[in-house]
Enzyme design. Sequence first.
Site, PDB file in Angstrom:
ATOM      1  N   GLY A  92      14.302  -0.622  -4.155  1.00  8.49           N
ATOM      2  CA  GLY A  92      13.387   0.496  -3.972  1.00  8.49           C
ATOM      3  C   GLY A  92      14.086   1.677  -3.321  1.00  8.49           C
ATOM      4  NE  ARG A  96      12.583  -3.258  -7.665  1.00  6.70           N
ATOM      5  CZ  ARG A  96      12.509  -3.247  -6.349  1.00  6.70           C
ATOM      6  NH1 ARG A  96      13.449  -3.862  -5.630  1.00  6.70           N
ATOM      7  NH2 ARG A  96      11.528  -2.644  -5.728  1.00  6.70           N
ATOM      8  N   GLY A 118      18.123  -2.755   0.170  1.00  2.86           N
ATOM      9  CA  GLY A 118      17.452  -3.733   1.021  1.00  2.86           C
ATOM     10  C   GLY A 118      18.060  -5.117   0.939  1.00  2.86           C
ATOM     11  CG  ASP A 119      15.490  -8.501   1.184  1.00  2.11           C
ATOM     12  OD1 ASP A 119      15.330  -7.724   0.224  1.00  2.11           O
ATOM     13  OD2 ASP A 119      14.635  -9.325   1.532  1.00  2.11           O
ATOM     14  N   GLY A 120      17.671  -7.731  -1.072  1.00  5.85           N
ATOM     15  CA  GLY A 120      18.175  -8.175  -2.365  1.00  5.85           C
ATOM     16  C   GLY A 120      19.507  -7.531  -2.702  1.00  5.85           C
ATOM     17  CB  THR A 135      14.327  -0.918   2.753  1.00  4.48           C
ATOM     18  OG1 THR A 135      12.948  -1.342   2.662  1.00  4.48           O
ATOM     19  CG2 THR A 135      14.934  -1.532   3.999  1.00  4.48           C
ATOM     20  CG  ASP A 189       9.099  -2.519   3.165  1.00  8.54           C
ATOM     21  OD1 ASP A 189       8.181  -1.682   3.185  1.00  8.54           O
ATOM     22  OD2 ASP A 189       9.310  -3.264   2.191  1.00  8.54           O
ATOM     23  CG  ASP A 191      12.342  -5.444   4.974  1.00  8.57           C
ATOM     24  OD1 ASP A 191      13.256  -4.611   4.801  1.00  8.57           O
ATOM     25  OD2 ASP A 191      11.770  -6.015   4.028  1.00  8.57           O
ATOM     26  NE  ARG A 249     -19.316   7.595   3.865  1.00  7.55           N
ATOM     27  CZ  ARG A 249     -19.431   8.555   2.966  1.00  7.55           C
ATOM     28  NH1 ARG A 249     -18.386   9.327   2.700  1.00  7.55           N
ATOM     29  NH2 ARG A 249     -20.562   8.768   2.329  1.00  7.55           N
ATOM     30  NE  ARG A 263       7.539  -8.672  -1.503  1.00  7.60           N
ATOM     31  CZ  ARG A 263       8.451  -7.731  -1.797  1.00  7.60           C
ATOM     32  NH1 ARG A 263       8.066  -6.583  -2.307  1.00  7.60           N
ATOM     33  NH2 ARG A 263       9.740  -7.951  -1.571  1.00  7.60           N
ATOM     34  CD  GLU A 278     -10.386   3.712  15.644  1.00  9.00           C
ATOM     35  OE1 GLU A 278     -10.413   4.698  16.406  1.00  9.00           O
ATOM     36  OE2 GLU A 278     -10.033   3.794  14.446  1.00  9.00           O
ATOM     37  CG  HIS A 333     -13.958   8.592  13.147  1.00  9.01           C
ATOM     38  ND1 HIS A 333     -14.300   9.491  14.134  1.00  9.01           N
ATOM     39  CD2 HIS A 333     -12.611   8.401  13.258  1.00  9.01           C
ATOM     40  CE1 HIS A 333     -13.211   9.833  14.803  1.00  9.01           C
ATOM     41  NE2 HIS A 333     -12.174   9.196  14.296  1.00  9.01           N
ATOM     42  NE  ARG A 367     -17.424   6.225   0.571  1.00 12.38           N
ATOM     43  CZ  ARG A 367     -18.576   5.629   0.799  1.00 12.38           C
ATOM     44  NH1 ARG A 367     -18.561   4.360   1.265  1.00 12.38           N
ATOM     45  NH2 ARG A 367     -19.716   6.214   0.591  1.00 12.38           N
ATOM     46  CB  ILE A 394       2.376   9.166  -1.634  1.00 13.97           C
ATOM     47  CG1 ILE A 394       2.584  10.586  -1.090  1.00 13.97           C
ATOM     48  CG2 ILE A 394       1.604   8.327  -0.611  1.00 13.97           C
ATOM     49  CD1 ILE A 394       1.300  11.340  -0.853  1.00 13.97           C
ATOM     50  CD  GLN A 395       2.774   3.778   1.931  1.00 13.50           C
ATOM     51  OE1 GLN A 395       2.861   3.108   2.953  1.00 13.50           O
ATOM     52  NE2 GLN A 395       2.235   3.285   0.822  1.00 13.50           N
TER      53      GLN A 395
END
Length: 319
Positions: A11, A72, A102-104, A125, A127, A129, A162, A171, A187, A215, A243, A250-251
């Site tokens: 990624g 990949r 990353g790890d892979g 990465t 993540d 991680d 809301r 993941r 929260e 909210h 919601r 986008i991240q």
Amino acid sequence: MKRIGVLTSGGDSPGMNAAVRAVVRKGIFEGIEVFGVYSGYQGLIDGKISKLEAGDVGDIIQRGGTALYSARCPEFITDAGQEKAIAHMKEHGLEGLVVIGGDGSYRGAMALTKKGIPAVGVPGTIDNDIPGTDYTIGFDTALNTVIEAIDKIRDTATSHERTFIIEVMGRDAGDLALWAGLAGGAETILIPEQAFDLDDMIDRLEKGKKRGKKHSIIIVAEGVMSAQELANLLSEKSDTETRISVLGHIQRGGSPTARDRVLGSLFGARAVEALLKGEGGQAIGMVNNKVVDYDMEEAFKLKRKVDMSLYNLSKELSI
């Protein structure tokens, strides 16, 4: 060592281009020819390799994604795939390889090293991680992207009184959710490393309503469950109206932050230095704000741990 290659794999993450730029220019500074491998390990198998000059990596430090592209590559897991890659490297006279991913991607680098091609890993990465490093390239940028989204969602959550459930990437690792949740004043934060109690979550939401809270924001890492699944659970066991917002890819995008540009530059340059020493199977990282290199194989025997003090603090501050 006179010729090395550099590739990005897995990624994409903001700051990868800064690392590629650093590998190329540090290499040239040290009198080494640097070749770019396009489309990750697949490009290595297909022979998509070309020499990079200093100007070829100009004006990429501010760009997200990866100028070398990524893909990949299940074929590279096989012995036959690895032999094809090594054959192409030998055709171009490459004596070492910098792998950004990353790890892979690291496991691929370890495989090459065991077959006589020194490879060094640079952690890229969102993540965060990778064992052996406090931070990975791309994490800070992705974190700020998520925080910006939380701030905007909070505006409409407040207006309509809301509860919003925001699903973020992660993941197997909860760093992105945890840091974003703490920085965004969420929260509730759900991460893969920590079991959650639905009844406790509902109780916390109800207590907030009783003290006049209009909210709430819940952050859930995709590795726990989807935002929709969590919304269904809450609707089944309470009258909480929710919601959902799934931030998705986008991240991964956007111009890298100053921190990720600096990390990419530091890590890329250190990777070249490691190869010059003839060190394969090494990974570059940052520990206690110092750039380090360490044995990849040993690092992967360890489990990357989330900082539970941040998780506990987030619960204390979201009363």
